[in-house]
Design an enzyme around this catalytic site. Sequence first.
Site, PDB file in Angstrom:
ATOM      1  N   LYS A  53     -71.917   4.036  50.366  1.00 37.23           N
ATOM      2  CA  LYS A  53     -72.055   2.635  50.955  1.00 37.23           C
ATOM      3  C   LYS A  53     -73.366   2.726  51.702  1.00 37.23           C
ATOM      4  O   LYS A  53     -74.238   1.755  51.883  1.00 37.23           O
ATOM      5  CB  LYS A  53     -70.791   2.183  51.620  1.00 37.23           C
ATOM      6  N   GLN A  97     -62.414   2.020  55.806  1.00 36.32           N
ATOM      7  CA  GLN A  97     -62.204   2.544  54.513  1.00 36.32           C
ATOM      8  C   GLN A  97     -60.616   2.784  54.524  1.00 36.32           C
ATOM      9  O   GLN A  97     -59.941   3.410  55.303  1.00 36.32           O
ATOM     10  CB  GLN A  97     -63.079   3.744  54.525  1.00 36.32           C
ATOM     11  N   ASP A 120     -65.071  -6.821  53.042  1.00 38.57           N
ATOM     12  CA  ASP A 120     -64.112  -6.380  52.067  1.00 38.57           C
ATOM     13  C   ASP A 120     -63.321  -7.580  51.346  1.00 38.57           C
ATOM     14  O   ASP A 120     -62.731  -7.425  50.310  1.00 38.57           O
ATOM     15  CB  ASP A 120     -63.139  -5.288  52.599  1.00 38.57           C
TER      16      ASP A 120
HETATM   17  N1  LIG Z   1     -61.882  -0.597  52.450  1.00 31.31           N
HETATM   18  C1  LIG Z   1     -61.866  -0.271  51.125  1.00 31.31           C
HETATM   19  N2  LIG Z   1     -61.390   0.994  50.773  1.00 31.31           N
HETATM   20  C2  LIG Z   1     -61.111   1.246  49.622  1.00 31.31           C
HETATM   21  C3  LIG Z   1     -61.829   0.428  48.435  1.00 31.31           C
HETATM   22  C4  LIG Z   1     -62.365  -0.835  48.935  1.00 31.31           C
HETATM   23  O1  LIG Z   1     -62.947  -1.623  48.368  1.00 31.31           O
HETATM   24  N3  LIG Z   1     -62.307  -1.084  50.304  1.00 31.31           N
HETATM   25  N4  LIG Z   1     -61.896   0.788  47.375  1.00 31.31           N
HETATM   26  C5  LIG Z   1     -61.374   2.007  47.035  1.00 31.31           C
HETATM   27  C6  LIG Z   1     -62.634   3.210  47.049  1.00 31.31           C
HETATM   28  N5  LIG Z   1     -64.078   2.562  47.052  1.00 31.31           N
HETATM   29  C7  LIG Z   1     -64.424   2.056  48.048  1.00 31.31           C
HETATM   30  O2  LIG Z   1     -64.416   2.124  48.975  1.00 31.31           O
HETATM   31  C8  LIG Z   1     -64.908   2.966  46.005  1.00 31.31           C
HETATM   32  C9  LIG Z   1     -64.372   3.867  45.044  1.00 31.31           C
HETATM   33  C10 LIG Z   1     -65.203   4.651  43.995  1.00 31.31           C
HETATM   34  C11 LIG Z   1     -66.832   4.217  44.320  1.00 31.31           C
HETATM   35  C12 LIG Z   1     -67.674   4.874  43.228  1.00 31.31           C
HETATM   36  O3  LIG Z   1     -68.803   4.596  43.387  1.00 31.31           O
HETATM   37  N6  LIG Z   1     -67.225   5.719  42.377  1.00 31.31           N
HETATM   38  C13 LIG Z   1     -68.253   6.450  41.596  1.00 31.31           C
HETATM   39  C14 LIG Z   1     -67.892   8.177  41.626  1.00 31.31           C
HETATM   40  C15 LIG Z   1     -67.783   8.657  42.823  1.00 31.31           C
HETATM   41  C16 LIG Z   1     -67.309  10.238  42.672  1.00 31.31           C
HETATM   42  O4  LIG Z   1     -68.008  10.916  42.016  1.00 31.31           O
HETATM   43  O5  LIG Z   1     -66.265  10.359  43.420  1.00 31.31           O
HETATM   44  C17 LIG Z   1     -68.153   6.057  39.913  1.00 31.31           C
HETATM   45  O6  LIG Z   1     -67.085   5.362  39.921  1.00 31.31           O
HETATM   46  O7  LIG Z   1     -69.024   6.262  39.425  1.00 31.31           O
HETATM   47  C18 LIG Z   1     -67.161   3.532  45.168  1.00 31.31           C
HETATM   48  C19 LIG Z   1     -66.245   2.949  46.283  1.00 31.31           C
HETATM   49  C20 LIG Z   1     -60.289   2.710  47.861  1.00 31.31           C
HETATM   50  N7  LIG Z   1     -60.617   2.344  49.263  1.00 31.31           N
END
Ligand SMILES: Nc1nc2c(c(=O)[nH]1)N[C@@H](CN(C=O)c1ccc(C(=O)N[C@@H](CCC(=O)O)C(=O)O)cc1)CN2
Length: 284
Positions: A53, A97, A120
């Site tokens: 982020k 988070q 969020d």
């Molecule tokens: N406050 C929040 N917490 C969480 C959220 C949210 O939207 N707000 N969602 C999820 C986690 N999340 C954001 O925080 C999130 C998940 C995945 C990715 C991402 O870019 N994933 C990559 C892979 C990353 C890796 O290699 O591990 C992908 O899918 O290509 C970004 C954000 C739970 N918590």
Amino acid sequence: MTAQILDGKATAAAIKSDLTARVAALKEKGVTPGLGTILVGDDPGSQKYVAGKHRDCAQVGIASIQRELPATATQEEIEAVVRELNEDPACTGYIVQLPLPKGIDENRILELMDPDKDADGLHPMNLGRLVLNESAPLPCTPNGVLTLLRQYGVEIKGAEVVVVGRGVTIGRPMPLLLTRRSENATVTQCHTGTRDLSAHLKRADIIIAAAGSAHLVRAEDVKPGAAVLDVGVSRSAEGKIVGDVHPDVAEVAAWISPNPGGVGPMTRAQLLVNVVEAAERSVD
Ligand SMILES: Nc1nc2c(c(=O)[nH]1)N[C@@H](CN(C=O)c1ccc(C(=O)N[C@@H](CCC(=O)O)C(=O)O)cc1)CN2
């Protein structure tokens, strides 16, 4: 049939390029958007997401404010940081988070946030505004799913959509977005209490799998020509991401989102959209 890839990485890159210009325009008007993050504990996944982020912020010109607390932080210590960001004028929007460590009252933390700084869209006031069809920041992952479907021309209007999962970040808000008049989808929400998941999946034009259960959705459960979005994250013994959707589904579906590279990058892009839109509203 081999499914078309719903490329979240490319779509997120285009969104970020548009946001870069909008942030520059805001700065000319004397407004610098600033995203705050509160990270509690040392979960490697959460650390990675939060780092991503802030990388995104640097890319588009949004200022970053990072607060980190140890896994042993108390409810009161976390609440003190929430109050601090509520008051900080440099922080125009922020997120806590999730998940928070066991024993922390997550809802109380979310309720304490200033709803006008909720980047969020997960504050109860903003979820309530969504229910009432009022303008509010939209939860990032559900909005990322919709943006990806629209980008690739997947018909949402009138579609039978099955959402698998009922968590606060995706499962709960996803049907709220899909059933707005502007989307007009018909939604079935499935969860661990669903008696015959396969029967529901087989009827779906669009499947949004957000259960966090590895390879839960199999090729034989999917209607040929469906769009399948893989939002769930499990980890293999080697620490690699395993989605909710079995790779064989790509042979049956017409569209599929990869995981990684699908909905994850869209979640991050939509967070930046919320931050920039809030800053734009402040100068309107
Ligand atoms: N406050 C929040 N917490 C969480 C959220 C949210 O939207 N707000 N969602 C999820 C986690 N999340 C954001 O925080 C999130 C998940 C995945 C990715 C991402 O870019 N994933 C990559 C892979 C990353 C890796 O290699 O591990 C992908 O899918 O290509 C970004 C954000 C739970 N918590």
